[in-house]
Design an enzyme around this catalytic site. Sequence first.
Site, mmCIF file in Angstrom:
data_model
loop_
_atom_site.group_PDB
_atom_site.id
_atom_site.type_symbol
_atom_site.label_atom_id
_atom_site.label_comp_id
_atom_site.label_asym_id
_atom_site.label_seq_id
_atom_site.Cartn_x
_atom_site.Cartn_y
_atom_site.Cartn_z
ATOM 1 N N CYS A 2 -4.495 -26.769 -18.649
ATOM 2 C CA CYS A 2 -3.482 -26.557 -19.684
ATOM 3 C C CYS A 2 -3.324 -27.782 -20.563
ATOM 4 O O CYS A 2 -3.602 -28.901 -20.161
ATOM 5 C CB CYS A 2 -2.147 -26.234 -19.034
ATOM 6 S SG CYS A 2 -2.211 -24.945 -17.794
ATOM 7 N N ARG A 27 -10.092 -27.808 -22.980
ATOM 8 C CA ARG A 27 -9.569 -27.781 -21.619
ATOM 9 C C ARG A 27 -9.512 -26.362 -21.059
ATOM 10 O O ARG A 27 -9.436 -26.178 -19.850
ATOM 11 C CB ARG A 27 -8.163 -28.403 -21.586
ATOM 12 C CG ARG A 27 -8.144 -29.864 -21.982
ATOM 13 C CD ARG A 27 -6.725 -30.346 -22.217
ATOM 14 N NE ARG A 27 -5.957 -30.406 -20.984
ATOM 15 C CZ ARG A 27 -5.900 -31.456 -20.162
ATOM 16 N NH1 ARG A 27 -6.604 -32.534 -20.446
ATOM 17 N NH2 ARG A 27 -5.166 -31.442 -19.083
ATOM 18 N N TRP A 75 -3.439 -22.039 -18.900
ATOM 19 C CA TRP A 75 -4.425 -21.329 -18.086
ATOM 20 C C TRP A 75 -3.663 -20.805 -16.868
ATOM 21 O O TRP A 75 -3.128 -21.570 -16.076
ATOM 22 C CB TRP A 75 -5.546 -22.262 -17.647
ATOM 23 C CG TRP A 75 -6.704 -21.549 -17.006
ATOM 24 C CD1 TRP A 75 -6.669 -20.465 -16.196
ATOM 25 C CD2 TRP A 75 -8.093 -21.883 -17.128
ATOM 26 N NE1 TRP A 75 -7.929 -20.102 -15.794
ATOM 27 C CE2 TRP A 75 -8.819 -20.944 -16.354
ATOM 28 C CE3 TRP A 75 -8.786 -22.877 -17.818
ATOM 29 C CZ2 TRP A 75 -10.204 -20.989 -16.235
ATOM 30 C CZ3 TRP A 75 -10.163 -22.909 -17.689
ATOM 31 C CH2 TRP A 75 -10.858 -21.982 -16.928
ATOM 32 N N ASN A 101 2.167 -28.588 -16.962
ATOM 33 C CA ASN A 101 0.833 -28.490 -16.363
ATOM 34 C C ASN A 101 0.972 -28.756 -14.877
ATOM 35 O O ASN A 101 1.666 -29.702 -14.485
ATOM 36 C CB ASN A 101 -0.128 -29.526 -16.951
ATOM 37 C CG ASN A 101 -0.459 -29.261 -18.391
ATOM 38 O OD1 ASN A 101 -0.132 -28.218 -18.934
ATOM 39 N ND2 ASN A 101 -1.121 -30.226 -19.017
ATOM 40 N N GLY A 102 0.286 -27.976 -14.057
ATOM 41 C CA GLY A 102 0.313 -28.232 -12.624
ATOM 42 C C GLY A 102 0.831 -27.043 -11.845
ATOM 43 O O GLY A 102 0.872 -25.914 -12.326
ATOM 44 N N GLU A 490 -30.040 -29.187 -5.499
ATOM 45 C CA GLU A 490 -29.247 -29.444 -6.694
ATOM 46 C C GLU A 490 -29.511 -30.849 -7.239
ATOM 47 O O GLU A 490 -29.571 -31.053 -8.458
ATOM 48 C CB GLU A 490 -27.758 -29.260 -6.382
ATOM 49 C CG GLU A 490 -26.802 -29.592 -7.519
ATOM 50 C CD GLU A 490 -26.964 -28.703 -8.747
ATOM 51 O OE1 GLU A 490 -26.386 -29.059 -9.800
ATOM 52 O OE2 GLU A 490 -27.661 -27.669 -8.676
ATOM 53 N N LYS A 494 -30.840 -31.551 -11.021
ATOM 54 C CA LYS A 494 -30.157 -32.414 -11.988
ATOM 55 C C LYS A 494 -31.137 -33.413 -12.593
ATOM 56 O O LYS A 494 -31.139 -33.660 -13.795
ATOM 57 C CB LYS A 494 -29.001 -33.173 -11.311
ATOM 58 C CG LYS A 494 -27.774 -32.337 -11.066
ATOM 59 C CD LYS A 494 -26.999 -32.037 -12.315
ATOM 60 C CE LYS A 494 -26.936 -30.642 -12.761
ATOM 61 N NZ LYS A 494 -27.270 -29.491 -12.082
ATOM 62 N N GLU A 497 -33.878 -31.590 -14.930
ATOM 63 C CA GLU A 497 -33.445 -30.941 -16.164
ATOM 64 C C GLU A 497 -32.968 -31.926 -17.227
ATOM 65 O O GLU A 497 -33.020 -31.604 -18.411
ATOM 66 C CB GLU A 497 -32.379 -29.877 -15.884
ATOM 67 C CG GLU A 497 -31.049 -30.367 -15.376
ATOM 68 C CD GLU A 497 -30.102 -29.206 -15.039
ATOM 69 O OE1 GLU A 497 -30.295 -28.092 -15.577
ATOM 70 O OE2 GLU A 497 -29.167 -29.410 -14.254
ATOM 71 N N HIS A 513 -44.894 -29.664 7.244
ATOM 72 C CA HIS A 513 -45.594 -28.464 6.790
ATOM 73 C C HIS A 513 -46.037 -28.581 5.328
ATOM 74 O O HIS A 513 -46.155 -27.575 4.641
ATOM 75 C CB HIS A 513 -44.698 -27.238 6.985
ATOM 76 C CG HIS A 513 -44.346 -27.003 8.416
ATOM 77 N ND1 HIS A 513 -45.178 -26.344 9.297
ATOM 78 C CD2 HIS A 513 -43.255 -27.368 9.134
ATOM 79 C CE1 HIS A 513 -44.608 -26.301 10.488
ATOM 80 N NE2 HIS A 513 -43.443 -26.922 10.421
ATOM 81 N N LYS A 619 -26.630 -23.685 -22.262
ATOM 82 C CA LYS A 619 -25.531 -23.760 -21.306
ATOM 83 C C LYS A 619 -25.328 -22.440 -20.583
ATOM 84 O O LYS A 619 -25.121 -22.404 -19.382
ATOM 85 C CB LYS A 619 -24.237 -24.160 -22.028
ATOM 86 C CG LYS A 619 -23.048 -24.343 -21.096
ATOM 87 C CD LYS A 619 -23.296 -25.462 -20.109
ATOM 88 C CE LYS A 619 -22.188 -25.585 -19.088
ATOM 89 N NZ LYS A 619 -22.534 -26.528 -18.021
#
Length: 624
Positions: A2, A27, A75, A101-102, A490, A494, A497, A513, A619
């Site tokens: 928010c 945000r 939000w 906010n919160g 991952e 990173k 990419e 192996h 994205k």
Amino acid sequence: MCGIVGYVGKKRVVPVIIDGLKRLEYRGYDSAGIAVSGNGEGLQIRRAEGKLRNLEEVIRLKPLSGTYGIGHTRWATHGRPSEENAHPHRDCTGHIVVVHNGIVENYMQLKKQLRASGHTFSTETDTEVIAHLIEKHIAAGSNGQKIPLEEAVRLTVRELAGVFALAVISVDEPNKIVAARNGPPAVIGLGKDEYFVASDVPAILYHTRDLFFLGDGDLATITPSGVQLTDFDGNSITRQVQHVTWDPIMAEKGGFKHFMLKEIYEQPRAIRDTSMGRLSLDTGKIFLDEMDISEDELKNIKKMQIAACGTSWHAALAGKFMIERLAKVPVEVDYASEFRYRDPLTGPDEITMLITQSGETADTIAAQRESKAKGSKTLAICNVVGAMIAREANGTIYTHAGPEIGVASTKAFTAQLTALFLFALYLGQIRGTVTEEESRKLVEELSMLPGKLESVLAREEELEDLAKQYNRATDFLFLGRGIHYPIALEGALKLKEISYIHAEGYPAGEMKHGPNALIDENLPVVILATKDVNDPNSVLRYEKTISNLKEVKARSGQVIAIATEGDDEIHESADYVVFVPQAPELLSPILEIVPLQLLAYHIAVRRGCDVDQPRNLAKSVTVE
């Protein structure tokens, strides 16, 4: 999350606030509102569901003006996205409004007390409780005298459990804003005969470059004559004023060189926001209210499918370990792009989970529709409120990470891991496979993760030094066992990419192996070697991983180990060690990935790559 903007001064208040809210759109939000006063017409509020353009249209049709005011982009956490639940929220008298906010964790208890004393509520939000508490305290002055707004806010915040940033105005105390912080950020801007409060610097940077951030436990009283700063006990305090030299683009990046780095540093907040309102530290209970899947259905499911793409697929693999460990439900993980082409065996006694940052990934939506066609209920983990995948799901767990601008996902990934952990624990509680004591301990550990992540981020300089040494490497190998294998995948993703270095993630136990043939003195090998000393399986896994590490060293490979603080022996086997705090086995991946993100980032920067927009990538993949 928010956004808050407040203004006191001589400018037209509405354009200042609306412009500030626009600069906080990154945000994320699902509704917006504004409250202004100071023109002799009392307190005026305008609110709208959806984007800011909807609020602007409301204001065009019904203008308002004043000399001071507050605005907000929301939000949803408590209460669905709607005009009714949009901020600002007012008290019973209509004289006080609050933006917030919160999360107020004890709002139901406070609401019950306020109702018993005659207060009536008109929304589903926790924020409305704050306005009513302030009203109660203002009216409680001695000899019929009302107490000042700032004192009422001070008494109110001391009753609140949770995290919050507030801005409050009252028609009875013109040209005054009271702001308070305990958790979410709040910044005060200092102009010439004008003052600002906001959630982040970009909202006010076009009006002033002089500002300071409120600390936790700070309360600011803002008037045209200046800012008075106290703590929640009323003691005067000071904060150092900063002169910001960022240009507007840099401001949106929060002073960071790239969006990716900013988003790496936002991960403690993203994890906190994803957890907020969904857990109780007292009972260990998890609350997931956003799904149309009954507890009976969850108790009786025979199997789960998870479909996702890219980084989200790595989160899904880690989620498999979480769900199987905590809820004892077998889980299959699929690439969403392959799911419907294999004629998956799913049906009414199963749940299909879809994981996607954008909620618009074409392959993942196709997987969702395939599952629904076969009778499976679907559950989405998504970062965008109202996205297609959420609209079509039987339930959604939103990851409150905020918009992620960098193409290489960072905070969305750790927020997905957090959401998966919450779901796994929730499912385990429903199915009776996790005890109350275990739940309380795990919830407590989850609540401590943001602070532990801060300490990992403090090691950035170590990763930058490693990048200087390894940025010319042509290949990397990342190794992990168990739940740490998805983190190896991952970490490799990173690096490849954004730096264009070939990198591969591999299960550490599979070295014999094939991958052992690749190892020589030129190959950097990153090994995930953390250990939960309270978990026998973790200790066994660690011992096996150390054996793999020694195999690499015996073949002259260069070893970079991610290890747990206090592990003094690992220095004997690794060339470089980056330590992360102790955490339970199922939560340690959230700590482990951050050093790998920073390593990839700094290697890419040193190689001159476009970190935020790597070549050939987008994205959100909205076509198959």
